[in-house]
Write a protein that holds these residues in place. Structure first.
Motif, PDB file in Angstrom:
ATOM      1  N   LEU A 245      -6.053  -5.880   6.277  1.00  0.00           N
ATOM      2  CA  LEU A 245      -6.921  -5.359   5.229  1.00  0.00           C
ATOM      3  C   LEU A 245      -6.412  -5.684   3.829  1.00  0.00           C
ATOM      4  N   SER A 246      -5.105  -5.781   3.674  1.00  0.00           N
ATOM      5  CA  SER A 246      -4.533  -6.057   2.357  1.00  0.00           C
ATOM      6  C   SER A 246      -4.346  -7.546   2.099  1.00  0.00           C
TER       7      SER A 246
ATOM      8  N   TRP B 186       0.832  -1.202   0.000  1.00  0.00           N
ATOM      9  CA  TRP B 186       0.000   0.000   0.000  1.00  0.00           C
ATOM     10  C   TRP B 186       0.866   1.252   0.000  1.00  0.00           C
TER      11      TRP B 186
ATOM     12  N   ASP C 297     -14.287  -0.965  -0.870  1.00  0.00           N
ATOM     13  CA  ASP C 297     -14.391  -1.691  -2.132  1.00  0.00           C
ATOM     14  C   ASP C 297     -15.383  -0.919  -2.994  1.00  0.00           C
TER      15      ASP C 297
ATOM     16  N   HIS D  81      -7.556   1.616   1.760  1.00  0.00           N
ATOM     17  CA  HIS D  81      -7.440   1.089   3.118  1.00  0.00           C
ATOM     18  C   HIS D  81      -7.456   2.306   4.051  1.00  0.00           C
TER      19      HIS D  81
ATOM     20  N   PRO E  62      -3.934   0.607  -2.606  1.00  0.00           N
ATOM     21  CA  PRO E  62      -3.064  -0.481  -3.090  1.00  0.00           C
ATOM     22  C   PRO E  62      -2.146  -0.008  -4.211  1.00  0.00           C
TER      23      PRO E  62
ATOM     24  N   ARG F 107     -14.716 -13.108   3.750  1.00  0.00           N
ATOM     25  CA  ARG F 107     -13.924 -11.966   4.231  1.00  0.00           C
ATOM     26  C   ARG F 107     -14.098 -11.774   5.726  1.00  0.00           C
TER      27      ARG F 107
ATOM     28  N   THR G 127     -10.999  -3.308  -4.212  1.00  0.00           N
ATOM     29  CA  THR G 127     -10.564  -2.577  -3.020  1.00  0.00           C
ATOM     30  C   THR G 127      -9.731  -1.381  -3.463  1.00  0.00           C
TER      31      THR G 127
ATOM     32  N   GLU H 166      -5.033 -11.511   1.253  1.00  0.00           N
ATOM     33  CA  GLU H 166      -5.793 -12.088   0.147  1.00  0.00           C
ATOM     34  C   GLU H 166      -7.160 -12.602   0.569  1.00  0.00           C
TER      35      GLU H 166
ATOM     36  N   ARG I 200      -9.007  -8.554   1.039  1.00  0.00           N
ATOM     37  CA  ARG I 200      -9.007  -7.593  -0.074  1.00  0.00           C
ATOM     38  C   ARG I 200      -9.694  -8.177  -1.304  1.00  0.00           C
TER      39      ARG I 200
ATOM     40  N   GLU J 109     -12.373   1.450  -9.226  1.00  0.00           N
ATOM     41  CA  GLU J 109     -11.320   1.335  -8.216  1.00  0.00           C
ATOM     42  C   GLU J 109      -9.990   1.951  -8.637  1.00  0.00           C
TER      43      GLU J 109
ATOM     44  N   ASN K  30     -11.577  -1.568   4.534  1.00  0.00           N
ATOM     45  CA  ASN K  30     -11.334  -1.526   3.103  1.00  0.00           C
ATOM     46  C   ASN K  30     -12.535  -0.877   2.447  1.00  0.00           C
TER      47      ASN K  30
END
Length: 328
Positions: free
Chosen positions: A293-294, A4, A115, A306, A321, A269, A303, A296, A299, A119, A113
């Motif tokens: 938050l990042s 990030w 989303d 953050h 990101p 999630r 996303t 896999e 996110r 994005e 996050n």
């Protein structure tokens, strides 16, 4: 290596008239108009341009002067900003979000996050936007130049909030207040955590949503699960993290749907955040939260941001990101 990047900051002087308040940031605002707003308009449903007038009427002109002042600096029609402020209600399926409201020895932290669509353009134009008076940030928002509504924001009066998308299978409640614009009012006008919870709970809204609100004490953590005309309050259980994704959780066995394809990832999630928080062995630092938050399991491809907010410190950190800043 961190995946990030921290975002820049825009300070708006509330003591300046609207006509002058946005001029120092013209370059950033015009870039957002050319890139982000253009992409947003392409994905709005066909034939919604006339709704800008209805949004203005439904909000009793509350945002008209600000929209016109920003639009003049950006070189666009102010009605485009009104539509962007109602984007959640018009295009519910594009949004998601994963949110953590955690207790710490230094007061609660709200990490999430966002989303959100589109994005890549949103990541490019994300800023910490602070509304300043006499050197003090009265409100702080994770937003973009030209944004009027909000989904993530904090007040110097000791609370922060974050909105997650959710569906009810019914659709737009035409007489309700646009969600993002109501949350803007809450952050601007409420003087306490309790008042914010009340305002989020009672206003008739145009669409369902999940709004996590935290104050300055660890027992001030709640998710207001909103249908357009009703609300359920889900408080944190002791010092356990309060988690929210994209489905209603008030009461076990609730069968109401999440949002489109996001429903299929919502529980995964949620479980991912639970597992990673359970494994923590130390106080929740910004970096630890950003790692969660990042990850896999949390996110998504959409996303865009953050965000970490600590109301006791009146501090908001916004990251995006790095992968979204790379060329297509």
């Amino acid at each position: 290596m961190a995946t990030w990047m921290d975002c820049s900051q825009i300070d708006l002087d509330l003591e300046l008239p609207l006509a002058k308040r946005f001029l120092p940031h013209q370059a950033a605002m015009r870039a957002a108009a050319d890139d982000l707003l253009t992409a947003m308009k392409k994905d709005l449903p066909a034939g919604v341009s006339h709704l800008a007038h209805l949004v203005d009427l439904r909000t009793f002109g509350r945002f008209r002067s600000e929209a016109k002042a920003q639009a003049k600096v950006m070189g666009i029609n102010w009605r485009d900003l009104m539509l962007a402020g109602a984007a959640y209600d018009l295009t519910l399926a594009y949004f998601g979000c994963s949110t953590i409201a955690a207790a710490t020895s230094e007061g609660p932290v709200l990490a999430r996050n966002m989303d959100w669509w589109p994005e890549r353009q949103l990541a490019r134009h994300s800023y910490v936007i602070r509304n300043m008076r006499k050197g003090r940030a009265e409100t702080t928002v994770a937003g973009w130049p030209g944004s009027i509504g909000l989904v993530t924001g904090m007040s110097a009066h000791g609370f922060a909030l974050a909105m997650n998308a959710v569906g009810d299978g019914v659709g737009l409640h035409k007489t309700g207040y646009p969600v993002m614009l109501h949350l803007r009012r809450v952050v601007d006008e409420c003087k306490s955590f309790g008042e914010a919870v009340e305002r989020v709970s009672k206003q008739t809204l145009a669409a369902p949503c999940l709004v996590t609100i935290v104050g300055t004490e660890n027992d001030e953590r709640v998710c207001v699960e909103r249908m357009p005309t009703t609300a359920n309050l889900r408080y944190a259980d002791g010092d356990s993290p309060l988690l929210t994704t994209n489905h209603f959780r008030f009461g076990e066995g609730d069968s109401r749907d999440g949002v489109g394809t996001l429903q299929s990832t919502s529980c995964g999630r949620l479980q991912g955040m639970q597992d990673m928080l359970r494994d923590k062995e130390e106080e929740l630092s910004d970096e630890h939260l950003l790692y969660i938050l990042s990850g896999e399991r949390v996110r998504l491809a959409i996303t865009a941001q953050h965000i970490i907010m600590r109301p006791r410190e009146n501090r908001l950190r916004l990251c995006v990101p790095k992968s979204l800043l790379e060329s297509n």
